[in-house]
Design a protein around this motif. Structure first.
Motif, short mmCIF file in Angstrom:
data_model
loop_
_atom_site.label_atom_id
_atom_site.label_comp_id
_atom_site.label_asym_id
_atom_site.label_seq_id
_atom_site.Cartn_x
_atom_site.Cartn_y
_atom_site.Cartn_z
N LEU A 118 6.62 8.03 37.83
CA LEU A 118 6.76 6.62 37.24
C LEU A 118 6.23 5.56 38.29
CD1 LEU A 118 10.76 6.60 36.83
CD2 LEU A 118 8.97 7.36 35.20
N GLY A 119 6.35 4.31 37.62
CA GLY A 119 5.82 3.16 38.78
C GLY A 119 4.30 3.13 39.40
N VAL A 134 9.27 13.49 52.11
CA VAL A 134 8.87 14.70 51.20
C VAL A 134 7.22 15.12 51.60
CG1 VAL A 134 8.44 15.71 49.07
CG2 VAL A 134 10.57 14.37 49.54
N PRO A 156 11.42 0.04 43.58
CA PRO A 156 11.91 -0.63 42.24
C PRO A 156 12.02 0.30 40.95
CG PRO A 156 10.21 -1.95 43.18
CD PRO A 156 10.15 -0.96 44.00
N ALA A 161 8.97 8.79 41.98
CA ALA A 161 8.74 7.35 42.03
C ALA A 161 8.39 6.85 43.26
CB ALA A 161 9.96 6.56 41.60
N ALA A 178 12.66 4.92 47.08
CA ALA A 178 14.07 3.99 46.68
C ALA A 178 13.39 2.65 46.61
CB ALA A 178 14.98 4.13 47.55
N TYR A 181 9.12 -0.87 54.26
CA TYR A 181 8.01 -0.99 53.64
C TYR A 181 7.45 -2.29 53.44
CZ TYR A 181 5.46 0.44 49.20
OH TYR A 181 4.52 0.81 48.39
N VAL A 215 3.07 11.55 46.82
CA VAL A 215 2.95 13.21 47.17
C VAL A 215 2.85 13.86 45.69
CG1 VAL A 215 4.17 15.15 47.82
CG2 VAL A 215 4.32 13.15 49.12
N TYR A 248 11.65 6.23 54.29
CA TYR A 248 11.97 5.06 55.39
C TYR A 248 13.44 4.84 55.52
CZ TYR A 248 7.12 3.48 54.84
OH TYR A 248 5.55 3.44 54.90
N TYR A 269 1.15 -9.81 56.40
CA TYR A 269 0.33 -8.59 56.16
C TYR A 269 -1.01 -8.72 55.47
CZ TYR A 269 2.53 -8.03 51.89
OH TYR A 269 3.14 -7.91 50.52
N GLY A 323 3.12 -5.14 39.03
CA GLY A 323 3.48 -3.76 39.87
C GLY A 323 4.96 -3.49 39.36
N ARG A 362 11.40 -8.40 48.21
CA ARG A 362 11.81 -7.25 47.93
C ARG A 362 12.81 -6.69 48.57
NH1 ARG A 362 8.68 -2.09 47.31
NH2 ARG A 362 9.63 -0.44 48.61
C1 FAD Z 1 0.51 -3.10 51.28
C2 FAD Z 1 1.31 -3.43 50.13
C3 FAD Z 1 1.67 -4.83 49.97
C4 FAD Z 1 2.22 -5.04 48.77
N1 FAD Z 1 2.73 -6.22 48.61
C5 FAD Z 1 3.28 -6.66 47.42
C6 FAD Z 1 3.83 -8.00 47.07
O1 FAD Z 1 3.85 -8.68 48.35
N2 FAD Z 1 4.08 -8.46 45.91
C7 FAD Z 1 3.94 -7.60 44.95
O2 FAD Z 1 4.71 -7.90 43.72
N3 FAD Z 1 3.91 -6.36 45.20
C8 FAD Z 1 3.33 -5.84 46.40
N4 FAD Z 1 2.98 -4.75 46.40
C9 FAD Z 1 2.73 -3.88 45.37
C10 FAD Z 1 4.42 -3.46 44.94
O3 FAD Z 1 4.80 -2.80 46.19
C11 FAD Z 1 4.49 -2.29 44.14
O4 FAD Z 1 3.80 -2.59 42.99
C12 FAD Z 1 5.89 -1.74 43.69
O5 FAD Z 1 6.64 -1.76 44.63
C13 FAD Z 1 5.95 -0.38 42.83
O6 FAD Z 1 7.05 -0.14 42.91
P1 FAD Z 1 7.30 1.64 42.78
O7 FAD Z 1 8.92 1.89 43.00
O8 FAD Z 1 6.64 2.43 41.66
O9 FAD Z 1 6.74 2.26 44.33
P2 FAD Z 1 7.12 1.63 46.02
O10 FAD Z 1 7.56 0.34 45.93
O11 FAD Z 1 5.77 1.89 46.56
O12 FAD Z 1 8.16 2.77 46.28
C14 FAD Z 1 8.14 4.14 46.60
C15 FAD Z 1 9.04 4.43 47.55
O13 FAD Z 1 8.69 5.96 47.66
C16 FAD Z 1 8.99 6.12 49.11
N5 FAD Z 1 8.07 7.28 49.34
C17 FAD Z 1 6.94 7.27 49.48
N6 FAD Z 1 6.29 8.37 49.91
C18 FAD Z 1 7.39 9.04 50.16
C19 FAD Z 1 7.47 10.54 50.52
N7 FAD Z 1 6.55 11.35 50.64
N8 FAD Z 1 8.86 11.03 50.89
C20 FAD Z 1 9.75 10.22 50.60
N9 FAD Z 1 9.75 8.85 50.25
C21 FAD Z 1 8.50 8.43 49.94
C22 FAD Z 1 8.60 4.85 49.72
O14 FAD Z 1 9.13 4.84 51.14
C23 FAD Z 1 9.17 3.79 48.66
O15 FAD Z 1 10.17 3.27 49.27
C24 FAD Z 1 2.31 -4.22 47.64
C25 FAD Z 1 1.84 -2.82 47.74
C26 FAD Z 1 1.18 -2.42 48.80
C27 FAD Z 1 0.60 -1.14 49.15
#
Ligand code: FAD
Length: 437
Positions: free
Chosen positions: A323-324, A128, A16, A159, A14, A48, A165, A42, A300, A337, A107
């Motif tokens: 994705l993502g 998962v 972006p 995503a 859940a 996160y 995973v 989460y 952080y 990102g 975020r």
């Molecule tokens: C430590 C860190 C700090 C960051 N800080 C920033 C920042 O300040 N600014 C910025 O622009 N970008 C930041 N980023 C990058 C940014 O978070 C990502 O580029 C962006 O969120 C990607 O979106 P996404 O939806 O692909 O993945 P994510 O936002 O990572 O979302 C993935 C989701 O999947 C869920 N998930 C993961 N594994 C599992 C599982 N096994 N079972 C169930 N759910 C799961 C997670 O809880 C999360 O909600 C950061 C990344 C990291 C690792």
């Protein structure tokens, strides 16, 4: 095989990408054609790591297409300018940005507002741990770390971020992330939470303004991102050698992990790094005094790693697409990102919805949807990944001559040439920077 009932779509994550996919599929898919379930490990989006996202034009346009751009604007802050300052505190370049299509968001606020647009169930606390073939490989089951019953889907949209995973399971050779040699302390400064309410002069107008500002020091780079409503995200970037040096200078082992440091230790490290950057009127250092809680998740250390974009972001035999960040984790150097995650999700949902609207079958899912999506995105991912990697020079201590990247707006060679020319005209030559002395 035709679908005689709704397609069961599981969205893993859940963030972006996952939430945009949920909203976009509900907008685009023919009525009654999909049943969507979003799973996240989460319990809240605040759990996160990640403070601020830049939502860039390509993502705002994708959100606009699914009528979700107001979710970014609601509590986000329009960006109208990006400025770059050199180590002498002189402005090198300023770029104008269209504030209607470039927004800085926190975020947790953005994801809350985005989630409110989706009617799909969002099951939190669902961690998962595996994806298993079901029904002869035509469907998948996802299983959970705590042993609760598996869930079955016709299509799984993975995503699930940088530690996906799905990526680990189906692309083990591509599951590695690459250490890019630097880190950044990210922190959120909120004037409404400042301990004694005494603001450094100019703080409010910066936090409520539209200018992202890159400032170089001799060994560190500071970037501020206004988040509006009196909030400013500050990033302090430095390379690994500098990190070891500074940690030791503060009486810590060179490899002491951030999560083991006390608030006092974190604060003094951040002050040491911030003092290197000539911000206006010492504001970069002064802003640190406004941080109320140094052990909160809003402060952080982000150790910069990225992952290679997958050549084929789907599994060969099972209905699983990535994705993502799961398909391509970016460095924050060009702020892509979250934006790419959003754009991926909107485009994937559009391709899937077209397939469903045309009476498409599950058998054709790979050729008509997953492959089409991969073919559509590969070039964009590779191009932007190259720019993000080139732009590391903006965050580390290399000289301007080694490359000054203004991407994603300006190609690297043009950015470098512009800055070089500007420096020559001003009669200033930038010398290779010192290491943290
Ligand atoms: C430590 C860190 C700090 C960051 N800080 C920033 C920042 O300040 N600014 C910025 O622009 N970008 C930041 N980023 C990058 C940014 O978070 C990502 O580029 C962006 O969120 C990607 O979106 P996404 O939806 O692909 O993945 P994510 O936002 O990572 O979302 C993935 C989701 O999947 C869920 N998930 C993961 N594994 C599992 C599982 N096994 N079972 C169930 N759910 C799961 C997670 O809880 C999360 O909600 C950061 C990344 C990291 C690792």
């Amino acid at each position: 095989m035709r679908l005689d009932s709704k397609m069961q779509v599981g969205i893993l994550g859940a963030g972006p990408a996952g939430l945009t996919a949920a909203v976009a599929l509900q907008r685009y898919a023919p009525p009654g054609s999909v049943d969507i379930t979003v799973l996240d490990r989460y319990n809240s989006s605040a759990d996160y790591p990640g403070v601020e996202y830049g939502i860039q034009a390509r993502a705002m346009r994708a959100l606009h297409r699914v009528r979700a751009d107001d979710a970014a604007r609601r509590r986000g802050n329009p960006v109208d300018r990006i400025e770059f300052y050199n180590r002498n505190g002189h402005r090198q370049l300023a770029l104008r940005v269209d504030p209607r299509w470039s927004i800085g968001v926190l975020r947790r606020e953005f994801l809350t507002d985005l989630a409110s647009l989706s009617a799909a169930p969002l099951l939190r606390g669902h961690d998962v741990n595996a994806i298993v073939a079901a029904d002869g490989g035509r469907r998948v089951d996802v299983t959970f770390a705590d042993g609760q019953p598996a869930r079955r889907f016709d299509l799984l949209v993975a995503a699930d971020g940088v530690q996906s995973v799905a990526r680990r399971q189906f692309f083990p050779a591509d599951a590695v992330t690459h250490d890019r040699g630097f880190s950044a302390i990210y922190l959120l400064v909120d004037e409404t939470k400042a301990p004694d309410g005494n603001m450094p002069p100019g703080f409010s107008s910066i936090a409520n303004g539209g200018t992202i500002r890159f400032m170089r020091g001799s060994f560190a780079t500071a970037v501020w991102f206004p988040a509006g409503n009196g909030r400013l995200t500050l990033a302090l970037g430095f390379d690994h050698a500098t990190r070891a040096h500074i940690w030791v200078s503060q009486g810590l082992p060179p490899d002491a992990a951030w999560q083991n440091l006390s608030g006092v230790q974190r604060r003094s490290l951040a002050r040491r790094i911030a003092a290197d950057v000539p911000g206006p009127g010492g504001l970069v250092v002064q802003a640190l005094d406004l941080v109320e809680d140094w052990v909160s998740p809003d402060v952080y250390l982000w150790s910069m790693r990225d992952s290679d974009p997958l050549a084929q972001p789907y599994t060969a035999g099972l209905p699983v697409v990535l994705l993502g960040d799961a398909a391509h984790a970016f460095l924050p150097t060009i702020g892509m990102g979250a934006s790419l995650a959003i754009e991926d999700a909107e485009i994937f949902s559009r391709i899937l919805a077209r397939h469903l609207a045309g009476g498409g079958t599950l058998d054709e899912l790979h050729t008509k949807v997953l492959q089409r999506f991969g073919d559509h995105r590969r070039g964009v991912w590779l191009d932007l990944m190259t720019r993000a990697r080139d732009a590391v020079t903006n965050w580390r201590h290399e000289t301007v001559e080694q490359g000054f990247v203004l991407s994603p707006f300006v190609p690297t060679r043009v950015g470098s040439a512009l800055v070089r020319g500007y420096e020559q005209v001003r009669g200033r030559t930038l010398t290779p920077t010192d290491h943290a002395a």
